[in-house]
Scaffold this motif. Structure first.
Motif, PDB file in Angstrom:
ATOM      1  N   ARG A 260      30.005  60.267  22.956  1.00 52.62           N
ATOM      2  CA  ARG A 260      29.585  59.449  21.823  1.00 52.62           C
ATOM      3  C   ARG A 260      30.815  58.974  21.061  1.00 52.62           C
ATOM      4  O   ARG A 260      31.808  59.694  20.972  1.00 52.62           O
ATOM      5  CB  ARG A 260      28.685  60.240  20.858  1.00 52.62           C
ATOM      6  CG  ARG A 260      27.366  60.711  21.452  1.00 52.62           C
ATOM      7  CD  ARG A 260      26.637  61.612  20.471  1.00 52.62           C
ATOM      8  NE  ARG A 260      25.352  62.053  20.985  1.00 52.62           N
ATOM      9  CZ  ARG A 260      24.532  62.894  20.349  1.00 52.62           C
ATOM     10  NH1 ARG A 260      24.890  63.381  19.167  1.00 52.62           N
ATOM     11  NH2 ARG A 260      23.384  63.253  20.883  1.00 52.62           N
TER      12      ARG A 260
ATOM     13  N   ARG B 268      27.918  68.877  14.671  1.00 49.84           N
ATOM     14  CA  ARG B 268      27.944  67.493  15.150  1.00 49.84           C
ATOM     15  C   ARG B 268      28.347  67.453  16.613  1.00 49.84           C
ATOM     16  O   ARG B 268      29.357  68.017  17.007  1.00 49.84           O
ATOM     17  CB  ARG B 268      28.921  66.662  14.302  1.00 49.84           C
ATOM     18  CG  ARG B 268      28.997  65.194  14.706  1.00 49.84           C
ATOM     19  CD  ARG B 268      29.705  64.374  13.628  1.00 49.84           C
ATOM     20  NE  ARG B 268      31.076  64.774  13.415  1.00 49.84           N
ATOM     21  CZ  ARG B 268      32.135  64.290  14.087  1.00 49.84           C
ATOM     22  NH1 ARG B 268      31.946  63.384  15.047  1.00 49.84           N
ATOM     23  NH2 ARG B 268      33.349  64.700  13.809  1.00 49.84           N
ATOM     24  N   GLN B 269      27.534  66.785  17.436  1.00 48.68           N
ATOM     25  CA  GLN B 269      27.800  66.664  18.863  1.00 48.68           C
ATOM     26  C   GLN B 269      28.637  65.415  19.126  1.00 48.68           C
ATOM     27  O   GLN B 269      28.242  64.311  18.744  1.00 48.68           O
ATOM     28  CB  GLN B 269      26.483  66.588  19.641  1.00 48.68           C
ATOM     29  CG  GLN B 269      25.553  67.779  19.419  1.00 48.68           C
ATOM     30  CD  GLN B 269      26.201  69.100  19.795  1.00 48.68           C
ATOM     31  OE1 GLN B 269      26.816  69.213  20.857  1.00 48.68           O
ATOM     32  NE2 GLN B 269      26.073  70.095  18.927  1.00 48.68           N
ATOM     33  N   THR B 270      29.783  65.590  19.775  1.00 47.61           N
ATOM     34  CA  THR B 270      30.699  64.468  19.968  1.00 47.61           C
ATOM     35  C   THR B 270      30.826  64.016  21.427  1.00 47.61           C
ATOM     36  O   THR B 270      31.370  62.944  21.683  1.00 47.61           O
ATOM     37  CB  THR B 270      32.096  64.852  19.460  1.00 47.61           C
ATOM     38  OG1 THR B 270      32.557  66.012  20.177  1.00 47.61           O
ATOM     39  CG2 THR B 270      32.067  65.169  17.965  1.00 47.61           C
TER      40      THR B 270
ATOM     41  N   SER C  81      28.123  59.650  16.876  1.00 48.58           N
ATOM     42  CA  SER C  81      27.940  61.088  16.670  1.00 48.58           C
ATOM     43  C   SER C  81      27.536  61.398  15.234  1.00 48.58           C
ATOM     44  O   SER C  81      26.681  62.250  14.988  1.00 48.58           O
ATOM     45  CB  SER C  81      29.214  61.856  17.048  1.00 48.58           C
ATOM     46  OG  SER C  81      30.278  61.585  16.154  1.00 48.58           O
ATOM     47  N   VAL C  82      28.129  60.685  14.275  1.00 51.70           N
ATOM     48  CA  VAL C  82      27.789  60.924  12.869  1.00 51.70           C
ATOM     49  C   VAL C  82      26.359  60.466  12.578  1.00 51.70           C
ATOM     50  O   VAL C  82      25.596  61.159  11.891  1.00 51.70           O
ATOM     51  CB  VAL C  82      28.787  60.216  11.935  1.00 51.70           C
ATOM     52  CG1 VAL C  82      28.309  60.274  10.484  1.00 51.70           C
ATOM     53  CG2 VAL C  82      30.166  60.854  12.055  1.00 51.70           C
ATOM     54  N   ASP C  83      25.971  59.306  13.110  1.00 56.24           N
ATOM     55  CA  ASP C  83      24.617  58.805  12.889  1.00 56.24           C
ATOM     56  C   ASP C  83      23.570  59.761  13.449  1.00 56.24           C
ATOM     57  O   ASP C  83      22.569  60.061  12.790  1.00 56.24           O
ATOM     58  CB  ASP C  83      24.467  57.423  13.522  1.00 56.24           C
ATOM     59  CG  ASP C  83      23.111  56.796  13.254  1.00 56.24           C
ATOM     60  OD1 ASP C  83      22.705  56.737  12.080  1.00 56.24           O
ATOM     61  OD2 ASP C  83      22.443  56.400  14.223  1.00 56.24           O
TER      62      ASP C  83
ATOM     63  N   TYR D  71      32.647  58.018  17.426  1.00 52.48           N
ATOM     64  CA  TYR D  71      32.587  58.719  16.140  1.00 52.48           C
ATOM     65  C   TYR D  71      31.352  58.288  15.349  1.00 52.48           C
ATOM     66  O   TYR D  71      30.597  59.131  14.841  1.00 52.48           O
ATOM     67  CB  TYR D  71      33.859  58.446  15.337  1.00 52.48           C
ATOM     68  CG  TYR D  71      33.844  59.062  13.960  1.00 52.48           C
ATOM     69  CD1 TYR D  71      34.065  60.419  13.782  1.00 52.48           C
ATOM     70  CD2 TYR D  71      33.592  58.278  12.830  1.00 52.48           C
ATOM     71  CE1 TYR D  71      34.042  60.993  12.526  1.00 52.48           C
ATOM     72  CE2 TYR D  71      33.580  58.841  11.561  1.00 52.48           C
ATOM     73  CZ  TYR D  71      33.803  60.198  11.420  1.00 52.48           C
ATOM     74  OH  TYR D  71      33.775  60.752  10.165  1.00 52.48           O
TER      75      TYR D  71
ATOM     76  N   GLU E 246      19.629  64.421  12.481  1.00 54.32           N
ATOM     77  CA  GLU E 246      19.209  65.823  12.592  1.00 54.32           C
ATOM     78  C   GLU E 246      19.087  66.465  11.212  1.00 54.32           C
ATOM     79  O   GLU E 246      18.114  67.178  10.926  1.00 54.32           O
ATOM     80  CB  GLU E 246      20.212  66.604  13.435  1.00 54.32           C
ATOM     81  CG  GLU E 246      20.246  66.267  14.903  1.00 54.32           C
ATOM     82  CD  GLU E 246      21.230  67.161  15.634  1.00 54.32           C
ATOM     83  OE1 GLU E 246      20.978  68.375  15.716  1.00 54.32           O
ATOM     84  OE2 GLU E 246      22.266  66.640  16.086  1.00 54.32           O
TER      85      GLU E 246
ATOM     86  N   LYS F 176      26.842  77.031   7.312  1.00 51.23           N
ATOM     87  CA  LYS F 176      27.553  76.192   8.283  1.00 51.23           C
ATOM     88  C   LYS F 176      28.103  76.962   9.470  1.00 51.23           C
ATOM     89  O   LYS F 176      28.999  76.491  10.170  1.00 51.23           O
ATOM     90  CB  LYS F 176      28.654  75.409   7.579  1.00 51.23           C
ATOM     91  CG  LYS F 176      28.088  74.441   6.536  1.00 51.23           C
ATOM     92  CD  LYS F 176      29.113  73.462   6.046  1.00 51.23           C
ATOM     93  CE  LYS F 176      28.481  72.432   5.112  1.00 51.23           C
ATOM     94  NZ  LYS F 176      29.438  71.424   4.648  1.00 51.23           N
TER      95      LYS F 176
ATOM     96  N   TRP G  43      23.968  62.950  14.019  1.00 50.81           N
ATOM     97  CA  TRP G  43      24.055  64.187  13.227  1.00 50.81           C
ATOM     98  C   TRP G  43      23.294  64.036  11.910  1.00 50.81           C
ATOM     99  O   TRP G  43      22.532  64.916  11.519  1.00 50.81           O
ATOM    100  CB  TRP G  43      25.527  64.483  12.982  1.00 50.81           C
ATOM    101  CG  TRP G  43      25.828  65.752  12.258  1.00 50.81           C
ATOM    102  CD1 TRP G  43      25.304  66.988  12.489  1.00 50.81           C
ATOM    103  CD2 TRP G  43      26.774  65.913  11.191  1.00 50.81           C
ATOM    104  NE1 TRP G  43      25.853  67.912  11.638  1.00 50.81           N
ATOM    105  CE2 TRP G  43      26.755  67.275  10.840  1.00 50.81           C
ATOM    106  CE3 TRP G  43      27.633  65.039  10.533  1.00 50.81           C
ATOM    107  CZ2 TRP G  43      27.581  67.777   9.827  1.00 50.81           C
ATOM    108  CZ3 TRP G  43      28.442  65.544   9.533  1.00 50.81           C
ATOM    109  CH2 TRP G  43      28.420  66.900   9.183  1.00 50.81           C
ATOM    110  N   HIS G  44      23.478  62.900  11.249  1.00 49.80           N
ATOM    111  CA  HIS G  44      22.750  62.651  10.004  1.00 49.80           C
ATOM    112  C   HIS G  44      21.248  62.630  10.252  1.00 49.80           C
ATOM    113  O   HIS G  44      20.461  63.080   9.406  1.00 49.80           O
ATOM    114  CB  HIS G  44      23.198  61.324   9.388  1.00 49.80           C
ATOM    115  CG  HIS G  44      24.542  61.386   8.746  1.00 49.80           C
ATOM    116  ND1 HIS G  44      25.131  60.297   8.134  1.00 49.80           N
ATOM    117  CD2 HIS G  44      25.425  62.409   8.617  1.00 49.80           C
ATOM    118  CE1 HIS G  44      26.306  60.652   7.648  1.00 49.80           C
ATOM    119  NE2 HIS G  44      26.508  61.919   7.937  1.00 49.80           N
TER     120      HIS G  44
END
Length: 254
Positions: free
Chosen positions: A75, A70-72, A80-82, A77, A87, A36, A84-85
């Motif tokens: 975007r 995670r790119q914020t 950005s989570v969607d 929240y 990727e 990470k 990121w998931h």
């Protein structure tokens, strides 16, 4: 068909790893170990030590992979989570593709895969894409909630009353509602903004490890001390995982 084991490994204490988890690790041809980034090397090292201690079957391969940030920017929240998931799902797709036909891969998940972890939903996202033929199993692990209660020597619930589980983001938005509320993922220390005269807090960080820190007491009295402790610990380690229980009321109160 390929098979994937999603294995809960507890909160960092190797003795949290269950016999079921050990058997699932030893059934794998390859164990996927996430990296990470700078400052969080210790998280990968804990997983390595668990593998060294418990993986005894010859030929089990450890495959490390980088987890994207995670790119914020620009975007919400959820957006950005969607993204990121998505990727991570692409990375998982490549990892699972490398599992031999009829073989087994394993992902080691901090705590329990069912609680504020997205490995299951990302694996399901890969499976539903129908690009790889595989199935998967989930092995439960000890959660930070259980570790918190054990370290503080408390039951989570007041007698006959419910327990809520939420995030720091939700606590800041909604306030403290229930009698007992467990709060996770609170990077902004939302507890410090709660104004309930009689509220208590039971806080812990690095639970189950040699670096464990716990504090408890009347929220108004110790919130500032916890903020200071948290800041110092994060600076010292480069990362922090913490959780807390907020409680108002007493057993047998109506």
């Amino acid at each position: 068909m390929k098979h994937i084991n999603i294995i809960g490994i507890g909160t960092g204490n190797p003795e949290h790893v269950t016999i079921q988890a050990i058997n699932a690790m030893n059934a794998a041809d390859v164990i996927f170990l996430p990296l990470k980034g700078a400052g969080k090397e210790e998280l990968a090292e804990v997983r390595r030590k668990i593998c060294e201690r418990y993986v005894t079957r010859p030929g089990v391969r450890i495959a490390e992979f980088e987890v994207p940030g995670r790119q914020t920017e620009d975007r919400s929240y959820s957006q950005s989570v969607d993204a990121w998931h998505g990727e991570i799902a692409n990375i998982y797709r490549e990892l699972i593709s490398g599992v031999p036909d009829g073989g087994t891969g394993a992902f080691l998940v901090w705590g329990d895969p069912s609680l504020y972890d997205s490995t299951i939903r990302i694996i399901e996202r890969v499976r539903q894409a129908n690009s790889i033929d595989f199935d998967y199993s989930v092995v439960p692990g000890i959660t930070s909630i259980q570790a918190l209660a054990a370290s503080h020597k408390i039951p989570l619930n007041l007698v006959g009353k419910p327990v809520g589980i939420t995030t720091g983001r939700r606590l800041a938005r909604d306030g403290l509602r229930g009698g007992s509320t467990v709060v996770m993922l609170d990077g902004e220390q939302a507890f410090a903004k709660i104004d309930h005269v009689d509220a208590e807090i039971f806080w812990g960080a690095y639970l189950g490890t040699g670096d464990e820190i716990i504090r408890s007491g009347r929220l108004a009295d110790i919130a500032a001390d916890i903020q200071t402790l948290r800041s110092e610990a994060r600076q010292r380690h480069g990362w922090i995982m913490d959780i807390y229980l907020l409680r108002k009321g007493r057993d047998f109160e109506e």
